[in-house]
Structures are given as C-alpha cells and as structure tokens.
Design a protein around this motif. Structure first.
Motif, short mmCIF file in Angstrom:
data_model
loop_
_atom_site.label_atom_id
_atom_site.label_comp_id
_atom_site.label_asym_id
_atom_site.label_seq_id
_atom_site.Cartn_x
_atom_site.Cartn_y
_atom_site.Cartn_z
N LYS A 83 0.83 -1.21 0.00
CA LYS A 83 0.00 0.00 0.00
C LYS A 83 0.87 1.27 0.00
O LYS A 83 0.38 2.36 0.26
N GLY A 84 2.19 1.08 -0.22
CA GLY A 84 3.06 2.24 -0.36
C GLY A 84 3.26 3.00 0.94
O GLY A 84 3.40 4.24 0.94
N CYS A 85 3.28 2.31 2.07
CA CYS A 85 3.39 3.03 3.36
C CYS A 85 4.84 3.41 3.65
O CYS A 85 5.11 4.25 4.50
N LEU A 86 5.80 2.75 2.99
CA LEU A 86 7.23 3.08 3.10
C LEU A 86 7.83 2.73 4.45
O LEU A 86 8.96 3.16 4.77
N LEU A 87 7.12 1.96 5.26
CA LEU A 87 7.70 1.59 6.56
C LEU A 87 8.90 0.66 6.38
O LEU A 87 9.84 0.67 7.18
N ALA A 146 10.20 -7.15 6.06
CA ALA A 146 9.03 -8.04 6.07
C ALA A 146 8.36 -8.04 7.45
O ALA A 146 7.14 -8.12 7.57
N ILE A 147 9.20 -7.89 8.49
CA ILE A 147 8.65 -7.88 9.86
C ILE A 147 7.81 -6.62 10.08
O ILE A 147 6.77 -6.63 10.71
N MET A 148 8.31 -5.50 9.52
CA MET A 148 7.60 -4.21 9.70
C MET A 148 6.37 -4.11 8.78
O MET A 148 5.41 -3.41 9.10
N CYS A 149 6.37 -4.83 7.67
CA CYS A 149 5.31 -4.64 6.68
C CYS A 149 3.93 -4.99 7.23
O CYS A 149 3.71 -6.11 7.69
N PRO A 150 2.98 -4.04 7.18
CA PRO A 150 1.64 -4.30 7.72
C PRO A 150 0.77 -5.17 6.81
O PRO A 150 -0.33 -5.54 7.18
N ASP A 151 1.28 -5.48 5.62
CA ASP A 151 0.39 -6.13 4.65
C ASP A 151 0.92 -7.45 4.10
O ASP A 151 0.42 -7.92 3.07
N LYS A 210 11.96 2.55 6.00
CA LYS A 210 12.40 3.17 7.27
C LYS A 210 13.30 2.21 8.05
O LYS A 210 14.28 2.63 8.66
N VAL A 211 12.99 0.89 7.96
CA VAL A 211 13.73 -0.03 8.84
C VAL A 211 14.86 -0.78 8.11
O VAL A 211 15.67 -1.45 8.75
N LEU A 249 13.98 -7.53 8.04
CA LEU A 249 13.38 -6.47 8.88
C LEU A 249 12.21 -5.81 8.12
O LEU A 249 11.18 -5.48 8.70
#
Lengths: 74, 246, 362
Positions: free
Chosen positions: A16-20, A60-65, A23-24, A58
């Motif tokens: 969804k293009g959140c770019l998190l 993949a761990i942060m990815c909300p989707d 960040k990590v 990391l």
C-alpha cells in the motif's frame, strides 16, 4: 552471508506504499518506491539493488500487509 | 527454495481493507505467527470488535465471532466458560474496550476470566471517521475535539492497564508498540506470553499495543510511527504493568 | 433575514437544535450520524452549551436524563444499534415525563447491519422499544430542511407535553446535502416554566424525579396520567401531507425520503393516465389515522412503500380496516425502492383490478 542465498519477493498488489520497510531497512538502498501505481492506486515498493540485501527480513517484519517474502535457497 | 520469512499459515492470503501504514495489519500477523508457533489454530476462538478490526474474520483463518460494540469481553467470558480448553482471545480497539466496553473489560478481569485481550490503542475512533477516544492525548485534535483535547473538558487519557492491575484476577498486563522492529518483536513476545499464560490456566491477560492511525492522526505512516516513539509512549509508558508469578 | 446554506442533514439537525435553545448534547460516534456529533462538539462550545462524547450510547441517554431533569433543553443522537442501547433510558424519560429530543438516523439492520439507509426501526420508535406503556412523539423528516425544522420544533413539543420526542430519519438524510434556509435571528420557541426541575430545594421541600411507584395502585394511576397525555397529543399533534391525492384511484403511502420518490412516481403514473396520489404521515406517532382514511376513501387502492419488511403498513391496516385494498412494497437491509419498482407495482395493481389480467410495464 557473502554468497547470495536469499531473495526478496514483493507482492506489488498487496503493497500500500506506506514506506515503513524503507524506514527499517539497514541498507537503505535495497528498496525504492516505484513510479507506477498498483490496482489500488498505491505507489508500491520495488527492488533497487538486490545484491545489497542481506536477507535480514526487517522489512518483512515491519510490513503491515504481508507484501514482502524472503526466500532462501539452501 | 524454502521460505525464510513468509505469511503465517493462520493468516488468509488476502489484501486487508486497512489504510496504508495501519498497525492492525502488523498485529494481525503477529497473532497468527504466535498461533502457528503454539500450533493452536484449530483450537482458537477469537472475538472481533466493532471498529476498524470488525473485519478481522476475513483475515484470520481461525474461528472468529463478531460481538456487539464493547460487549466483546462478555461474549469471550461465555465462550471460554463453555469451551475451557480452547484458546479464546478478544481483539479490541480503544473505542470498543476503553469507552463503550469499560464495564465489560473491568468485570471480566475482576472475575479472573481465563482469556486474553489484544487491546489496540491508536488514540482515535478509526472506523467512524477519527473521533476522540478515551485514549486521545491531551492537546490532540480529532473530529470531536476540534479545540484539541483539554483536561478540564474532555478529561484525561485513560490508563486501562494501570486500572486493571489492581484486580486480583488479572495475572498479566503488558503495553508494547510497533514503532520499531524491537517493539514489534516485543509485541509478539507479549502476545505469546499472554496466550501461554491462558493455556497454563493462570487467569486474565491483556496486551495493549500502541498502534499508529496515519489517516486520522493526519500523518504519513512513517511520521505516525515517529509520533508514537516521541509522544504517545510518554503518556502510555511501555513495559510489563503486571505479571503474577506461579 | 433568511440565509441559505448547503448543509448535510446531520448538520441541519444540529443547527435546528442549537437554534431551539438546546444547550446539552451527549452522543457517541456511529455511522451515518457522525457529522452531527462532530458539529455539536464545535457548535455547543460556540454557544456556551455542554457537549459530551460519552463512553456509550447507553450512558449518553442517561446524561440527557440528568440534563433534562436539571431543566436544560437536551438532545442525543445515534443510529439504529445505538438507539437500541438507549431504550431503557428512553423508557425512564417517558416515565419521569422528562422533555428530551432523540435523533435516530436509521441504518440497515438488524444487528450490526450496514450503513445504508433504512426505515426498519419504525416499530422500535412508535410501538415502544423499551419497557412499559409509553409513547414518544415521532417526527419523520423527508428533507434536509425538515431535519432543521422538525428538530427545532421538537424541543417545543417536548417541553409542552413533558415527553421525549424522536426524530426518525432514514440514513440518507444524515449525509445527503441540500439547501437549508432559516431566519438568521430565529429564537427558541415554546419556552415554558419548569417548576418541576431539580435545581436544589431553595426555600421549598425537597422534590423528586423518579419512576418507582411501589405503593398500592400508584403506578397504575401514573400510567393513567400518561395515557391522558397521550390522548391529548393524539387529538392535537397529528401531522401529514398529501400530493395529488384528491380523487386518486391509488394512493402511495410512505414517509421520509421515500415520500419524495412516491411523489415523482405519481407524476410519472399520471402521465400514463393512472390517477395516483401520495400520502405521508409526518408524525409517525400520533399516527394520522383519520387523515389517511379521508384521503383513501372507500374503493381507493393503497400501496404502502417502506425501506423495511413492512412495519408502518400495520398502522395503515389498523386505520383503514380493509386489508383487501392495501398492498405493500418494501426493500430491506439498506435497499432503496426505486421509482421503476414502485411504478411497475402500481401498474400491476391498477392493471389487475382494471383489466383483470397481469399488467406489463407500459
């Protein structure tokens, strides 16, 4: 982890293009935002420099989707 | 090629309706990872709230009921009493748990009901358009605190865990967050601990996860995570609030 | 001096309350009336009123109870599931004869339902969703303007009869936008003395507002007094409206926004030579029984159209006492009856009784 044993797979329709992930990511150069939009209109993430990726997952761990998978060839 | 990191089995392979950068997606996955690791997928009965996560049953591949707004702990009480050997947990937002469901959560804890609660605190009502919640910070603007939240009019951010800690039937309470990998992994550990304490029949357990709501905080997903790190955790300190031994 | 606004129904309703002198509002977020609670959170501050976002609809109605007992014009709003939560409080308001305004912007049900418009809370509103023999005056707006007007008028009605008044609006009225006009210096109307309020027993014995009547037949007597009030309201406050109903062969009976659809159906049907008319109750309680009887005389057919499985149709049957003439067309779960569906059904009904054979949409 010198020999390339891992590989990132990105599901561009789930992203969804959140770019998190950007960040990590410890390497900061592996992923980037694509110019195109997916079906939902999100600027999804694409691989920029696959060889710099260490497979740490990391992103993949942060990815909300669940849009990122890390595969490992044993 | 085997997978080093992939979607947990207990999670359906679908795109969620959550906004870009919403914390629900992460927490959903962590719960499914824990359920896979405990190997209890077929033994789990979850109760979803009314709120953004009302559609959780579309994403979890285990039995999930939908309770009336705020009544999730009441439903869970009955399910756990009827099916004592199942893993029963509620998944609730701050409107569902800390507003309309305050009585239900307090009494479930006070009865020491042996189920777990995953309490997602993102400081607003997401589904209905970003209204003030009991957990909205002082000085925060929302659809129903347009002059920012002021203590003398709208009261103080509600500390559910600290309130629940005085109840003898409550055995484990921890507050975690998602703003960094370390926090995400801590959240997963806390969820696993809560579920394990339930499986060990110890009593009521709850994990409060400070989660971002980029849409109604009016911030980018990255900035929302930073807001948690810099601001929200000051009001809602992270860590174990209660853990009864034995 | 009148000013024109483009307003949602929710905000028109809020402004109508503010202009009626409502200075206490307690509410809780629920679609499709979120704009109303947000509007009140701002406007009440501007007029030095009291706004509370309560922890639940159940507590909101009890806050309104307290505000009304303290003598302030008070209001709460919600949508179907939230209104269910308020039923106990509404019964207490009715029992204690406390004036208050409750707005229900109806959504699809039952259960969590959906957020599409609906009229499936009619029974709950007019037959009493709570316990005990009580009634509410129930007004059914059909336009954004009426969301303002009826809310404004409801406070005067509530104070005049010491009764809770419900605004029963179908979901689309909440978020739809239409022009709204009102006199800029409109003042609250129907202000009455309230000797019964609880403001502290200064130089008088302590009073009470309560609904517990344990001694002997005191509760029965109290109920008698309530019924006397309800008879009085029934005789004085019925409101309804008709559209091209004189001499019509068939009357479409509906309320709220469906009446607007019915009126355009009447025009279309009349173009095809079918003498149709429309009738709408404005007060759902007291139900305008005499008015509907005089509108749909002896052999006039009636088609009742609702966004429900058929609830108001029962009151039409009670009023007309001739089931043969009454047919029903409804859509449930947030479905909205379209012009085509209604016109087709009227053609079928009129066709059936005129030529005896099933009629095909012309």
């Amino acid at each position: 982890m010198n020999k390339k044993t891992t590989q990132i797979k990105i599901d561009k329709e789930k992203c969804k293009g959140c770019l998190l992930c950007l960040k990590v990511c410890p390497k900061q150069n592996v992923l980037e935002r694509s110019k195109d939009l997916n079906k939902r209109g999100a600027q999804f993430i694409v691989i920029k420099h696959a060889d710099e990726c260490t497979g740490c997952a990391l992103c993949a761990i942060m990815c909300p989707d669940c849009a990122i998978e890390i595969e490992e060839n044993k | 090629m085997n997978k080093k990191f992939t979607k947990p089995k207990s999670m359906k392979d679908v795109t969620t309706h959550y906004c870009s950068g919403c914390g629900h997606g992460i927490i959903h996955r962590l719960i499914c990872e824990v359920i896979d690791e405990l190997d209890v997928r077929e033994n789990t009965v979850a109760i979803a709230p009314v709120g953004c996560a009302v559609l959780a049953y579309d994403y979890w591949d285990f039995d999930t009921m939908e309770a009336a707004h705020g009544r999730t702990p009441a439903v869970a009480t009955a399910v756990k009493r009827v099916l004592p050997d199942r893993l029963v947990f509620t998944y609730q937002g701050d409107g569902d748990l800390a507003a309309i469901g305050t009585a239900e959560i307090i009494h479930a804890g006070n009865r020491g009901e042996n189920f777990s609660v995953i309490f997602v605190n993102n400081g607003v009502y997401g589904m209905t358009g970003g209204q003030m919640a009991p957990t909205t910070l002082l000085g925060q603007t929302t659809a129903t605190s347009q002059f920012t939240r002021r203590a003398e009019k709208e009261g103080f951010p509600l500390k559910i865990l600290e309130m629940m800690a005085i109840l003898p039937g409550v055995v484990y309470l921890e507050r975690t967050s998602l703003y960094s990998i370390k926090e995400i992994l801590q959240t997963k550990k806390a969820i696993k601990k809560a579920f394990q304490s339930q499986l060990d029949k110890k009593g009521f357990s709850m994990v409060e996860v400070i989660s971002p709501c980029p849409t109604y905080w009016g911030l980018s997903p990255v900035k929302a995570m930073e807001r948690i790190e810099k601001e929200v955790v000051k009001e809602y300190p992270l860590g174990v609030v209660k853990e009864l031994a034995g | 001096m009148k000013k024109r606004y483009l307003s949602t129904g929710n905000e028109a309703c809020g402004e109508g309350a503010i202009r009626a002198g409502c200075r206490f509002y307690a509410g809780y977020p629920i679609t499709p009336q979120n704009e109303l609670i947000a509007y009140m959170s701002r406007r009440m501050e501007e007029v030095n009123g009291i706004f509370i976002q309560s922890e639940s609809e159940l507590s909101a109605i009890n806050m309104v109870f307290g505000a009304a007992a303290a003598g302030v014009r008070a209001m709460t709003s919600s949508s179907s599931p939230g209104i269910s939560l308020k039923q106990e409080g509404i019964s207490y308001l009715a029992a204690c004869e406390l004036p208050a305004v409750i707005v229900n912007v109806m959504r699809g049900g039952p259960g969590l339902g959906n957020i599409a418009p609906s009229q499936s809370d009619y029974f709950q509103a007019v037959k009493g969703g709570g316990h005990g023999d009580y009634r509410l005056i129930v007004l059914a707006p059909a336009t954004i303007q009426e969301m303002f007007d009826f809310t404004y008028e409801s406070f005067a009605l509530a104070d005049k009869y010491r009764i809770p008044v419900m605004i029963l609006a179908d979901g689309m009225l909440g978020q739809m936008m239409e022009p709204l006009e009102f006199d800029e210096d409109i003042q609250p109307s129907g202000i009455v003395e309230k000797p019964w309020v609880m403001t502290g027993a200064k130089a008088r014995p302590g009073g009470s507002i309560k609904s517990l009547f344990l001694k002997g037949d005191s509760l029965e007597q109290h109920n008698e007094a309530l019924q006397e009030k309800y008879r009085n309201i029934t005789n004085n406050e019925k409101r309804s409206e008709t559209y091209k109903a004189a001499g019509a062969d068939i009357i479409i009976v509906s309320y709220g926004t469906i009446y607007r659809i019915a009126c355009s159906c009447v025009d279309k049907l009349r173009q095809n030579g079918i003498k149709a008319g429309a009738f709408r109750p404005i007060t759902l309680w007291p139900f305008p029984s005499e008015e509907i009887k005089s509108t749909a005389k002896k052999n006039t057919q009636i088609l009742v159209v609702e966004m429900s499985a058929g609830q108001m149709v029962e009151d039409v049957r009670l009023a007309i006492q001739d089931d043969e003439r009454i047919k029903f067309l409804g859509r449930m779960g947030g479905g909205i009856p379209s012009e085509e569906e209604i016109v087709k059904e009227v053609n079928r009904l009129v066709g059936e009784c005129r030529r005896g054979d099933p009629c095909v949409l012309s």
